[in-house]
Design a protein around this motif. Structure first.
Motif, PDB file in Angstrom:
ATOM      1  N   VAL A 149       6.068   1.544  -9.967  1.00 35.25           N
ATOM      2  CA  VAL A 149       6.230   0.800  -9.463  1.00 35.25           C
ATOM      3  C   VAL A 149       5.224  -0.856  -9.807  1.00 35.25           C
ATOM      4  O   VAL A 149       5.819  -2.075  -9.837  1.00 35.25           O
ATOM      5  CB  VAL A 149       5.671   0.977  -8.047  1.00 35.25           C
ATOM      6  N   THR A 153       9.862  -7.290  -0.822  1.00 40.66           N
ATOM      7  CA  THR A 153       8.626  -7.432  -1.899  1.00 40.66           C
ATOM      8  C   THR A 153       9.343  -8.661  -3.088  1.00 40.66           C
ATOM      9  O   THR A 153       8.081  -9.298  -2.692  1.00 40.66           O
ATOM     10  CB  THR A 153       7.542  -5.993  -2.374  1.00 40.66           C
ATOM     11  N   ASN A 175      -0.330   8.225   0.799  1.00 42.06           N
ATOM     12  CA  ASN A 175      -1.285   8.960   0.526  1.00 42.06           C
ATOM     13  C   ASN A 175      -2.750   8.655   1.467  1.00 42.06           C
ATOM     14  O   ASN A 175      -2.908   9.057   2.202  1.00 42.06           O
ATOM     15  CB  ASN A 175      -1.192   9.081  -0.895  1.00 42.06           C
ATOM     16  N   GLU A 221      -3.716  -1.127  -8.414  1.00 44.42           N
ATOM     17  CA  GLU A 221      -3.999   0.521  -8.462  1.00 44.42           C
ATOM     18  C   GLU A 221      -3.482   0.882  -8.835  1.00 44.42           C
ATOM     19  O   GLU A 221      -2.175   1.463  -7.643  1.00 44.42           O
ATOM     20  CB  GLU A 221      -4.617   0.678  -6.998  1.00 44.42           C
ATOM     21  N   LEU A 222      -3.229   1.850  -9.691  1.00 43.46           N
ATOM     22  CA  LEU A 222      -2.208   2.625 -10.132  1.00 43.46           C
ATOM     23  C   LEU A 222      -2.283   3.990 -10.162  1.00 43.46           C
ATOM     24  O   LEU A 222      -3.187   4.595  -9.906  1.00 43.46           O
ATOM     25  CB  LEU A 222      -0.969   1.608 -11.532  1.00 43.46           C
ATOM     26  N   GLY A 223      -1.503   4.755 -10.997  1.00 48.18           N
ATOM     27  CA  GLY A 223      -1.342   6.166 -10.748  1.00 48.18           C
ATOM     28  C   GLY A 223      -2.410   6.659 -11.510  1.00 48.18           C
ATOM     29  O   GLY A 223      -3.152   5.842 -12.882  1.00 48.18           O
ATOM     30  N   GLY A 224      -2.499   7.929 -12.275  1.00 48.60           N
ATOM     31  CA  GLY A 224      -3.981   8.943 -12.669  1.00 48.60           C
ATOM     32  C   GLY A 224      -3.619  10.199 -13.438  1.00 48.60           C
ATOM     33  O   GLY A 224      -1.802  10.514 -12.579  1.00 48.60           O
ATOM     34  N   PHE A 283      -0.219  15.225  -7.726  1.00 48.72           N
ATOM     35  CA  PHE A 283       0.098  14.590  -6.329  1.00 48.72           C
ATOM     36  C   PHE A 283       0.903  15.859  -5.437  1.00 48.72           C
ATOM     37  O   PHE A 283       0.965  15.839  -4.569  1.00 48.72           O
ATOM     38  CB  PHE A 283       1.502  13.493  -6.853  1.00 48.72           C
ATOM     39  N   ARG A 298      -9.131  -1.527   2.441  1.00 45.17           N
ATOM     40  CA  ARG A 298     -10.083  -2.104   1.127  1.00 45.17           C
ATOM     41  C   ARG A 298      -9.189  -3.218   0.056  1.00 45.17           C
ATOM     42  O   ARG A 298     -10.342  -3.787  -0.344  1.00 45.17           O
ATOM     43  CB  ARG A 298      -9.264  -0.885  -0.652  1.00 45.17           C
ATOM     44  N   GLY A 320      -0.337   1.758  -5.755  1.00 43.90           N
ATOM     45  CA  GLY A 320       0.776   3.238  -6.364  1.00 43.90           C
ATOM     46  C   GLY A 320       1.324   3.323  -6.911  1.00 43.90           C
ATOM     47  O   GLY A 320       0.418   3.665  -7.795  1.00 43.90           O
ATOM     48  N   PRO A 358       3.061  -1.771   4.324  1.00 46.76           N
ATOM     49  CA  PRO A 358       2.483  -0.358   4.492  1.00 46.76           C
ATOM     50  C   PRO A 358       3.996   0.430   4.088  1.00 46.76           C
ATOM     51  O   PRO A 358       5.081  -0.317   3.842  1.00 46.76           O
ATOM     52  CB  PRO A 358       1.827  -0.053   5.477  1.00 46.76           C
ATOM     53  N   THR A 415       0.751  -1.513  -0.055  1.00 47.10           N
ATOM     54  CA  THR A 415      -0.338   0.059   0.061  1.00 47.10           C
ATOM     55  C   THR A 415       0.872   0.883   0.239  1.00 47.10           C
ATOM     56  O   THR A 415       2.254   1.302   0.441  1.00 47.10           O
ATOM     57  CB  THR A 415      -1.007   0.064   1.173  1.00 47.10           C
ATOM     58  N   MET A 423      -6.079   2.496   1.751  1.00 50.92           N
ATOM     59  CA  MET A 423      -6.067   1.529   0.866  1.00 50.92           C
ATOM     60  C   MET A 423      -5.859   0.343   1.669  1.00 50.92           C
ATOM     61  O   MET A 423      -5.549  -1.117   0.781  1.00 50.92           O
ATOM     62  CB  MET A 423      -4.201   2.159   0.354  1.00 50.92           C
ATOM     63  N   GLY A 426      11.597  -2.305  -1.951  1.00 47.29           N
ATOM     64  CA  GLY A 426      12.604  -3.989  -3.275  1.00 47.29           C
ATOM     65  C   GLY A 426      12.977  -4.891  -3.225  1.00 47.29           C
ATOM     66  O   GLY A 426      11.643  -6.216  -3.477  1.00 47.29           O
TER      67      GLY A 426
HETATM   68  P1  NAD Z   1       5.296   4.277  -5.260  1.00 55.56           P
HETATM   69  O1  NAD Z   1       4.847   3.249  -6.098  1.00 55.56           O
HETATM   70  O2  NAD Z   1       6.204   4.309  -4.739  1.00 55.56           O
HETATM   71  O3  NAD Z   1       4.580   3.475  -3.653  1.00 55.56           O
HETATM   72  C1  NAD Z   1       3.607   2.487  -3.248  1.00 55.56           C
HETATM   73  C2  NAD Z   1       4.163   1.344  -2.610  1.00 55.56           C
HETATM   74  O4  NAD Z   1       5.068   0.175  -3.120  1.00 55.56           O
HETATM   75  C3  NAD Z   1       5.167   1.789  -1.604  1.00 55.56           C
HETATM   76  O5  NAD Z   1       4.492   1.039   0.115  1.00 55.56           O
HETATM   77  C4  NAD Z   1       6.623   1.345  -1.165  1.00 55.56           C
HETATM   78  O6  NAD Z   1       7.306   1.120   0.125  1.00 55.56           O
HETATM   79  C5  NAD Z   1       5.981  -0.332  -2.364  1.00 55.56           C
HETATM   80  N1  NAD Z   1       7.475  -0.253  -3.452  1.00 55.56           N
HETATM   81  C6  NAD Z   1       8.376   0.859  -3.774  1.00 55.56           C
HETATM   82  N2  NAD Z   1       9.113   0.721  -4.742  1.00 55.56           N
HETATM   83  C7  NAD Z   1       8.607  -1.234  -4.142  1.00 55.56           C
HETATM   84  C8  NAD Z   1       9.218  -2.006  -5.300  1.00 55.56           C
HETATM   85  N3  NAD Z   1      10.314  -1.293  -6.277  1.00 55.56           N
HETATM   86  N4  NAD Z   1       8.977  -3.499  -4.824  1.00 55.56           N
HETATM   87  C9  NAD Z   1       8.059  -3.746  -4.304  1.00 55.56           C
HETATM   88  N5  NAD Z   1       7.201  -2.463  -3.721  1.00 55.56           N
HETATM   89  C10 NAD Z   1       7.974  -1.035  -3.821  1.00 55.56           C
HETATM   90  O7  NAD Z   1       3.575   4.746  -4.301  1.00 55.56           O
HETATM   91  P2  NAD Z   1       3.590   6.017  -3.472  1.00 55.56           P
HETATM   92  O8  NAD Z   1       4.475   6.920  -4.208  1.00 55.56           O
HETATM   93  O9  NAD Z   1       3.780   5.821  -2.646  1.00 55.56           O
HETATM   94  O10 NAD Z   1       1.775   6.008  -4.124  1.00 55.56           O
HETATM   95  C11 NAD Z   1       1.674   7.574  -5.139  1.00 55.56           C
HETATM   96  C12 NAD Z   1       0.975   7.027  -6.611  1.00 55.56           C
HETATM   97  O11 NAD Z   1       0.404   5.221  -6.082  1.00 55.56           O
HETATM   98  C13 NAD Z   1       0.281   7.680  -7.450  1.00 55.56           C
HETATM   99  O12 NAD Z   1       1.069   7.833  -8.149  1.00 55.56           O
HETATM  100  C14 NAD Z   1      -0.368   7.023  -7.077  1.00 55.56           C
HETATM  101  O13 NAD Z   1      -1.483   7.513  -8.456  1.00 55.56           O
HETATM  102  C15 NAD Z   1      -1.265   5.604  -6.749  1.00 55.56           C
HETATM  103  N6  NAD Z   1      -2.133   5.167  -5.841  1.00 55.56           N
HETATM  104  C16 NAD Z   1      -3.020   5.189  -6.831  1.00 55.56           C
HETATM  105  C17 NAD Z   1      -4.000   4.653  -6.427  1.00 55.56           C
HETATM  106  C18 NAD Z   1      -4.973   3.110  -6.764  1.00 55.56           C
HETATM  107  O14 NAD Z   1      -5.729   3.025  -6.463  1.00 55.56           O
HETATM  108  N7  NAD Z   1      -5.231   3.615  -8.238  1.00 55.56           N
HETATM  109  C19 NAD Z   1      -4.916   4.711  -4.664  1.00 55.56           C
HETATM  110  C20 NAD Z   1      -3.733   6.109  -4.106  1.00 55.56           C
HETATM  111  C21 NAD Z   1      -2.179   5.982  -4.785  1.00 55.56           C
END
Ligand code: NAD
Length: 494
Positions: free
Chosen positions: A247, A227, A166, A265-268, A398, A174, A243, A190, A163, A171, A224
């Protein structure tokens, strides 16, 4: 009246009382080598807590605990699973004030926004407590006669749930809600910036009666490798990730090795369309919500505003007035509307996007700068005359910045809205039902807010198309992500 200092002290006391270890097999324990990672208050930059910093070995111990608990949890009657989730729902609401303070302390958003997230997070537990008893199947007489087709749904198995920072709790719920309702056990990872909300929630789940090993929480500064190690373990059968798209792509590649089930569930980069027949007051209200919720740090945040040229000026003026009137400050201050961004990098990135727009000829109608004080604050900003090719239009901002671009006709604006690799949320404001439905059908997005600035709802299928992800969370489809379909072909002699 309590002062901000007293509020901060109260929140810190809640953080001190929150467990800080790894939650594995129903127990709190230290990370290998007693390693810890610091959690920062983004409004002050101060470290407010230290939590366990898991190694790959620690993470695999969590996977082992989840695997050991899997069979018994899957065999637990659905009603019992649902009742445990319902108790967790009630406990989260009961503890809402403390959880909200903890969330604001580690994430920054205003207390009002944290309270709203806690309620939203709890609603997933209630929704899926109700869904646990509605997992259905099927029975079919094979067209040729003779055999019967018996369809059943069974839990996928051990799930890894990753998760973002933000929405530190929602998250998680859900994913945890449907996973537990379906009979799956989980390891939750998290984000390192906001681990406290999830650790507090793990304690609540145990209190609600979740058996040892069913939910495990691993906090780490090395996402990284940690996971990757869990995904490479054959006992893990699914990864659900929220996220960034960047990623998400990495995880999809890793998931291929063991052919894991995936939900992404990725970026928008949500377009916000205001037509000349829109109710302008409603459009401005919707814009404030869609842009400023969570300080703009939401995947559903309105990212680029396309406003019909006939209403562009009054819309810009009204939006600028609303954003300029917002109070920026520490999220724990009751007067605050807009808290800090998560870290210094986020402020730098937002400032870079604004500078790029201004270099391209945009005008700053309000804001346009980071605030000169401790913490990571950026002023709510409205930009007009933004080039359609500006980085703020093409990339996920963001942050609290609204770039406005004008348009002339429907086909043109739909083409522009769809010209993105993302497809999560979109917003459309028009008083014409025909146009509203026509545009909604043509937008490449998983979710559309029609005359509404918020699309998140536990009863609705949340998710994106294109590079915004795969799968849906919430609604009737949410639980499907955690169920495998099995069918038995049954011979019946006549
Ligand atoms: P992020 O991708 O940097 O990190 C998300 C999670 O992934 C964190 O727990 C982080 O520690 C982990 N992570 C980072 N690098 C990793 C790797 N190499 N391997 C495995 N895990 C790794 O995102 P963020 O900055 O925490 O969140 C912001 C992003 O999340 C934005 O792009 C936003 O749009 C997206 N987001 C999407 C939704 C959705 O439902 N579509 C909801 C909330 C946030």
């Amino acid at each position: 009246m309590t002062t901000l200092l007293q509020e901060i002290q109260r929140a810190r006391a809640i953080a001190t009382a929150t467990p800080r270890g790894l939650f594995t097999a129903g127990e709190w324990r230290d990370a290998e080598g007693a390693r810890v990672l610091g959690v920062e208050d983004p409004a002050t930059g101060e470290t407010v807590a230290e939590v366990a910093d898991a190694s790959e070995k620690d993470a695999l111990a969590a996977v082992a605990a989840a695997a050991d608990a899997q069979q018994a949890w899957a065999a637990t009657p659905p009603r019992e699973r649902g009742e445990i989730l319902y108790r967790a729902f009630a406990l989260v609401l009961e503890r809402r004030e403390d959880l909200a303070r903890l969330m604001t302390l580690e994430m920054g958003k205003s207390l009002a926004e944290s309270r709203a997230e806690i309620t939203y997070a709890a609603e997933f537990l209630r929704w899926f407590s109700e869904e646990a008893v509605r997992i259905d199947g099927g029975y079919l007489v094979a067209p040729g006669g003779g055999s019967r087709v018996l369809v059943m749904r069974q839990p996928v198995g051990v799930c890894l749930l990753v998760t973002p920072w933000n929405f530190p709790l929602a998250m998680g719920t859900r994913k945890i809600g449907p996973a537990l309702a379906a009979g799956c056990t989980v390891v939750v990872k998290p984000a390192k910036q906001t681990p406290l909300s999830m650790l507090a929630f793990a304690g609540i789940l145990a209190e609600a009666g979740v058996p040892a090993g069913v939910v495990n929480v691993v906090t780490t500064s090395t996402s990284g490798p940690v996971t990757a190690a869990m995904m490479a373990d054959g006992r893990v059968r699914k990864i659900s990730f929220t996220g960034s798209t960047e990623v998400g792509r990495v995880l999809l590649r890793q998931a291929a090795d063991n052919v894991l089930r995936t939900s992404m569930e990725l970026g928008g980069n949500a377009p916000f369309l205001v037509f000349d027949d829109a109710d302008l007051d409603a459009a401005v209200e919707g814009a404030v919500l869609a842009k400023m919720r969570n300080v703009g740090e939401a995947c559903t945040a309105a990212n680029r505003f396309y406003v019909h040229e006939a209403v562009a000026e009054p819309f810009a003026a009204a939006l600028a007035e609303r954003l300029a009137a917002m109070t920026v400050g520490h999220g724990l201050d009751p007067a605050t509307d807009v808290g800090p961004l998560i870290d210094a990098n986020a402020v730098g990135s937002v400032a870079g996007l604004v500078a790029d727009a201004v270099d391209g000829g945009a005008q700053v109608r309000t804001g346009g700068a980071a605030l000169d004080r401790d913490g990571h604050f950026y002023a709510p900003t409205v930009l007009t005359g933004v080039s359609p090719d500006a980085r703020s239009v093409r990339e996920e901002i963001f942050g609290p910045v609204a770039p406005l671009v004008t348009f002339r006709d429907e086909d043109e604006v739909i083409a522009r809205a769809n010209d993105s690799e993302y497809g999560l949320a979109s917003y459309v404001f028009t008083e014409s039902l025909d146009r509203g439905l026509r545009v909604t059908e043509r937008l490449q997005a998983g979710m559309v807010g029609l005359n509404q600035g918020i699309v998140s709802n536990p009863a609705a299928p949340f998710g994106g198309v294109k590079q915004s992800g795969t799968g849906r969370e919430g609604g009737f489809t949410g639980i499907e992500e955690y169920l495998d379909v099995k069918y038995a072909s049954v011979r019946v002699r006549s």
